[in-house]
Design a protein around this motif. Structure first.
Motif, PDB file in Angstrom:
ATOM      1  N   THR A 186      -8.492  -5.909 -91.335  1.00 20.09           N
ATOM      2  CA  THR A 186      -9.078  -6.877 -92.260  1.00 20.09           C
ATOM      3  C   THR A 186      -9.164  -8.210 -91.542  1.00 20.09           C
ATOM      4  O   THR A 186      -8.295  -8.553 -90.737  1.00 20.09           O
ATOM      5  CB  THR A 186      -8.235  -7.033 -93.536  1.00 20.09           C
ATOM      6  OG1 THR A 186      -6.926  -7.517 -93.176  1.00 20.09           O
ATOM      7  CG2 THR A 186      -8.091  -5.706 -94.254  1.00 20.09           C
ATOM      8  N   ALA A 686     -14.746  -7.828 -98.964  1.00 19.34           N
ATOM      9  CA  ALA A 686     -15.386  -6.591 -98.518  1.00 19.34           C
ATOM     10  C   ALA A 686     -16.652  -6.837 -97.712  1.00 19.34           C
ATOM     11  O   ALA A 686     -16.907  -6.119 -96.729  1.00 19.34           O
ATOM     12  CB  ALA A 686     -15.701  -5.709 -99.720  1.00 19.34           C
ATOM     13  N   LEU A 687     -17.455  -7.832 -98.105  1.00 18.78           N
ATOM     14  CA  LEU A 687     -18.809  -7.932 -97.559  1.00 18.78           C
ATOM     15  C   LEU A 687     -19.137  -9.242 -96.855  1.00 18.78           C
ATOM     16  O   LEU A 687     -20.076  -9.265 -96.045  1.00 18.78           O
ATOM     17  CB  LEU A 687     -19.838  -7.708 -98.680  1.00 18.78           C
ATOM     18  CG  LEU A 687     -19.819  -6.345 -99.372  1.00 18.78           C
ATOM     19  CD1 LEU A 687     -20.843  -6.319-100.505  1.00 18.78           C
ATOM     20  CD2 LEU A 687     -20.085  -5.226 -98.376  1.00 18.78           C
ATOM     21  N   PRO A 746     -12.284  -4.158-101.515  1.00 21.88           N
ATOM     22  CA  PRO A 746     -12.606  -3.844-100.112  1.00 21.88           C
ATOM     23  C   PRO A 746     -12.503  -2.355 -99.790  1.00 21.88           C
ATOM     24  O   PRO A 746     -13.355  -1.807 -99.078  1.00 21.88           O
ATOM     25  CB  PRO A 746     -11.576  -4.666 -99.331  1.00 21.88           C
ATOM     26  CG  PRO A 746     -11.218  -5.784-100.241  1.00 21.88           C
ATOM     27  CD  PRO A 746     -11.240  -5.198-101.616  1.00 21.88           C
ATOM     28  N   ALA A 750     -15.780  -0.131 -99.008  1.00 21.80           N
ATOM     29  CA  ALA A 750     -15.797   0.499 -97.677  1.00 21.80           C
ATOM     30  C   ALA A 750     -15.945   2.007 -97.800  1.00 21.80           C
ATOM     31  O   ALA A 750     -16.676   2.642 -97.021  1.00 21.80           O
ATOM     32  CB  ALA A 750     -14.526   0.151 -96.914  1.00 21.80           C
ATOM     33  N   VAL A 767     -13.317  -4.872 -92.426  1.00 28.98           N
ATOM     34  CA  VAL A 767     -14.009  -5.728 -93.386  1.00 28.98           C
ATOM     35  C   VAL A 767     -13.917  -7.166 -92.893  1.00 28.98           C
ATOM     36  O   VAL A 767     -12.958  -7.532 -92.225  1.00 28.98           O
ATOM     37  CB  VAL A 767     -13.391  -5.600 -94.812  1.00 28.98           C
ATOM     38  CG1 VAL A 767     -13.718  -4.262 -95.410  1.00 28.98           C
ATOM     39  CG2 VAL A 767     -11.894  -5.848 -94.814  1.00 28.98           C
ATOM     40  N   PRO A 768     -14.947  -7.993 -93.223  1.00 26.62           N
ATOM     41  CA  PRO A 768     -16.069  -7.675 -94.088  1.00 26.62           C
ATOM     42  C   PRO A 768     -17.070  -6.739 -93.434  1.00 26.62           C
ATOM     43  O   PRO A 768     -17.219  -6.723 -92.217  1.00 26.62           O
ATOM     44  CB  PRO A 768     -16.697  -9.041 -94.375  1.00 26.62           C
ATOM     45  CG  PRO A 768     -16.371  -9.864 -93.166  1.00 26.62           C
ATOM     46  CD  PRO A 768     -14.997  -9.410 -92.761  1.00 26.62           C
ATOM     47  N   ILE A 769     -17.764  -5.977 -94.275  1.00 24.80           N
ATOM     48  CA  ILE A 769     -18.756  -5.017 -93.800  1.00 24.80           C
ATOM     49  C   ILE A 769     -20.071  -5.770 -93.647  1.00 24.80           C
ATOM     50  O   ILE A 769     -20.962  -5.700 -94.491  1.00 24.80           O
ATOM     51  CB  ILE A 769     -18.875  -3.831 -94.778  1.00 24.80           C
ATOM     52  CG1 ILE A 769     -17.489  -3.228 -95.051  1.00 24.80           C
ATOM     53  CG2 ILE A 769     -19.807  -2.761 -94.222  1.00 24.80           C
ATOM     54  CD1 ILE A 769     -17.458  -2.250 -96.204  1.00 24.80           C
TER      55      ILE A 769
END
Length: 786
Positions: A186, A686-687, A746, A750, A767-769
């Motif tokens: 992360t 997450a993004l 997240p 994912a 992450v982030p994706i």
């Protein structure tokens, strides 16, 4: 007394009562630190280090303005911030409010400049010359943890590791298992509350007391730390925290800026103010959540989770932050990584690495977001290799409702719940089969994936848990000071403080449940150490349980005194009386008195009081502590659908469902607000959100043009489903739930992305994706298939 209240009233526990706070917030009448103005107030700007690791060879103050510039040499007698742990092997750091001998991260404060305005203070700061002698920079936590880094942050240490832990439990997972190993991570983030940090300090000569107004979650802890660093007794320090525009853990520590401004106010005998700007926030003050996992899960061919092996590193930055310490995240990883699952074998090695980056701070869902991501992503990968749906694998391993209360493999005591039912309700709410059909029909560059994540969240941690950590903050009895005024208004002074939890509403609902008083006639007072009972404050999803329990205890004791007075005044037996709608009513409902009338009698007509009246009157202090005090365990499953554009790497959320169990909800509407706010932050993790550093530990996202946070357009449609399994340990059966919304996104997102990319052989591990990471995964998969 534990368990749910006997019934839900219009304003009591369980009611969707509109927030009392909104009247002032929506009208723009909130009071924040930056709103405060005082005569003769001066503003402070800090000279911050432009390099990550260097000795300070000298500091030249601008000629003619020397009296307006201060360094650590001027602050003789001020002690450094020390946040030590008694865990074996912990290495202690000392963080001086202004760097004394060397700087250890970009943005560390070196000098303090004061002027009638912030702009003029900043102009002065630009004229201060600091002579730096560069030292080797430790920018990579892996190199720090493995002993490969050339530099040493703290010369008296034997390594660049604050703490190393090892947890081993259970037996061998056996030979007939599928073992899946990955390296996951992360990224470092910032908390980004709408209101940054801020502090105003002045010396009150009449009371011989330092007055500190600061945006803080834990005013009493700040007071303790300030008193220690400044050499004052705590009675000579008052910390007042007004309205707080978001905290998320970021405002749960003692600030070097608070110490500097407090000292300067004492020296100059003038009010001193510092208001954080967003550049300071992003690059120097608000870093959190940089984890790396080398993790293996062992799964039986039947789909049951047999064991976990993990080596985890957390980048803790340069110093240990007061009071939680630098081992807050990594040491917790070892104890909470198993999540809500049964297993035979567990081994986890953790290291809290010291690097030339800002100190790591607590952030909503401390450690849980990282461990949920690591374990839940691995479970989906294992399910994919077994050819089963991810919920099928989890169903075989989740703790069941008949097991409760359940002690897991790391001795966490789960209080109640049905994790399996919760998961299936989230899957059903999402319409998993329907989306699977749509996925099969999708062609072209845009691919659909489904993902889920399940977690449990320990909240309302007790004395035994934090005593074991050996840090300078151990929660005990939470207290409430209850007092009825002459006109029947109930004042409740509590030690916790709100930064968005709606406590002025929910604590009034607790009072309504016990005393039958209209919530509009309940006044919650908090945030001021001069009037509120001592508390470790607001953190760890503890307020609903601990403060709610304290308010209930105080109201019950107060009810006893009110009932005794009413029995005398109404000439009925005390045990016949009930509280309803602001009145005390006889059992046959033939006689009644309002709380206002009873209060008036105590204060204004004492000749009517019985001879055996309690002379303590209508004011008292009561305390509350859960027994056992291992905390409550809320839990949830998040399930989602993501669309991945394999031509651009863009990810779009198409659908999202949450089923959660926070026990008895004090106010379901407030809980839903917490869940949605947490989800927004989880989507950011997450993004979007990442604070990158280069090889010299220079921050690369110092503005909101580079550090991307989600907005309303990035929020998907959300289905919320509540389960309410009462905790047998808390006053009303409630559980801590404030952090849960941010924990699972997240992992769930994912997993959805990996499900979409699986036919192409690509897999996301960090992450982030971002689009860049998606395209890199696709290129790697294409290369491996050649």
């Amino acid at each position: 007394m534990t368990g749910a209240p006997p019934h839900t009233t219009a304003g009591g526990v369980g009611a969707r009562l509109a927030r009392k706070e909104d009247a002032r917030f929506l009208a723009g009448r909130g009071r924040y630190v930056a709103d405060i103005r005082m005569p003769d107030m001066l503003d402070v700007a800090f000279v911050r280090a432009p390099v990550a690791h260097a000795r300070i060879a000298g500091i030249d103050k601008p000629e003619g303005w020397e009296s307006l510039v201060y360094t650590m040499a001027d602050m003789a007698g001020v002690k450094p911030i020390v946040a030590a742990s008694k865990l074996p092997g912990f290495q202690t750091s000392e963080q001086y409010p202004l760097a004394s001998d060397k700087v250890r991260f970009v943005g560390e404060m070196v000098a303090m400049c004061v002027a009638p305005s912030r702009a003029r203070a900043e102009d002065l700061a630009e004229q201060v010359f600091v002579d730096y002698e560069d030292l080797p920079v430790v920018a990579d936590m892996h190199a720090a943890a493995d002993g490969r880094a050339e530099g040493r942050l703290h010369e008296h240490w034997d390594s660049n590791v604050f703490l190393e832990t090892q947890v081993d439990a259970g037996t061998s997972p056996g030979d007939d298992v599928l073992s899946v190993r990955r390296q996951l991570s992360t990224s470092r983030q910032c908390q980004v509350p709408l209101e940054g940090r801020g502090v105003v300090c002045r010396w009150d000569h009449r009371l011989d007391r330092l007055e500190v107004t600061t945006s803080a979650q834990m005013p009493h802890i700040n007071r303790t730390g300030l008193a220690e660093c400044l050499g004052l007794d705590e009675g000579r320090v008052r910390v007042d925290s007004p309205d707080v525009g978001g905290g998320f853990g970021y405002k749960g520590i003692l600030l070097p800026e608070e110490i500097c401004c407090a000292w300067l106010a004492m020296q100059l005998d003038r009010p001193i103010r510092w208001i954080e700007d967003r550049g300071e926030h992003l690059s120097a003050n608000a870093n959190c959540r940089e984890h790396a996992y080398d993790i293996t899960v062992h799964v039986e061919r039947s789909g049951r989770l047999a064991g976990i092996d993990c080596d985890a590193i957390v980048d803790s930055g340069a110093y240990s932050s007061y009071p939680f310490s630098a081992c807050l995240e990594a040491a917790q990883v070892g104890s909470i990584l198993p999540g809500p699952y049964k297993m035979d074998s567990y081994s986890c090695h953790t290291r809290s690495a010291a690097t030339n980056k800002p100190p790591i701070l607590p952030y909503r869902g401390v450690a849980r977001t990282g461990v949920c991501f690591a374990l839940e992503v691995m479970l989906d990968i294992a399910a994919r290799e077994l050819g089963i749906e991810p919920f099928e694998l989890r169903e075989a391993s989740l703790v069941g409702p008949d097991d409760m209360p359940y002690t897991n493999i790391t001795d966490k005591l789960f209080d109640s719940g049905d994790y399996i039912a919760c998961m299936h309700r989230a899957v059903d709410a999402l319409d998993w089969p329907g989306w699977r059909r749509r996925q099969a029909e999708t062609t072209g560059a845009r691919r659909i994936g489904l993902g889920l994540a399940t977690f449990c969240e320990q909240g309302a941690h007790g004395t035994s848990v934090y005593h074991g950590w050996g840090i300078p903050m151990v929660p005990g009895y939470e207290q409430c000071n209850a007092r009825m005024t002459t006109d029947g208004i109930l004042e409740l002074q509590i030690g916790v403080h709100s930064h968005g939890q709606s406590m002025e509403t929910t604590m009034a609902q607790v009072a309504n449940t016990v005393l039958g008083i209209d919530p509009a006639n309940v006044r919650i007072l908090h945030g001021d150490t001069a009037s509120s009972p001592y508390s470790t404050g607001t953190w760890g999803s503890r307020c609903a349980v601990m403060a709610g329990g304290a308010v209930a205890s105080a109201c019950e004791k107060l009810a006893g005194r009110v009932r005794h007075l009413a029995a005398h005044l109404l000439d009925v037996a005390a045990d016949e009386l009930v509280f309803e709608n602001g009145e005390v009513i006889s059992g046959d409902r033939s006689r009644s008195m309002t709380l206002r009338e009873i209060a008036h009698t105590w204060y204004r007509a004492p000749q009517r009081l019985p001879d055996d009246v309690d002379p303590a009157g209508l004011g008292l202090v009561a305390g509350y502590k859960m027994k056992p005090d291992m905390g409550t365990f809320s839990y949830a499953t998040h399930a989602c659908v993501a669309e991945v554009d394999t031509a651009t790497g863009a990810v779009k959320l198409l659908d999202y469902a949450i089923c959660e169990d926070g026990g008895v909800l004090l106010n379901p509407m407030v809980v839903e607000g917490q869940l949605l706010g947490g989800l927004a932050q989880g989507i950011g993790t997450a993004l979007y959100e990442e604070m990158p550093f280069d090889g010299e530990a220079q921050p690369l996202a110092s503005t909101l043009a580079d550090y991307i946070v989600p907005g309303a357009a990035e929020m998907p449609a959300v289905i919320l489903d509540h389960m309410e399994t009462p905790s047998p340990f808390s006053r009303f059966g409630q559980k801590g739930i404030g952090e849960g919304g941010a924990i699972a996104p997240p992992a769930a997102i994912a997993n959805a992305v990996n499900d979409a990319l699986a036919p192409l052989g690509a897999e996301i591990h960090s992450v982030p994706i971002s689009p860049e990471r998606v395209m890199a995964a696709l290129r790697e998969a294409a290369h491996e298939s050649d």
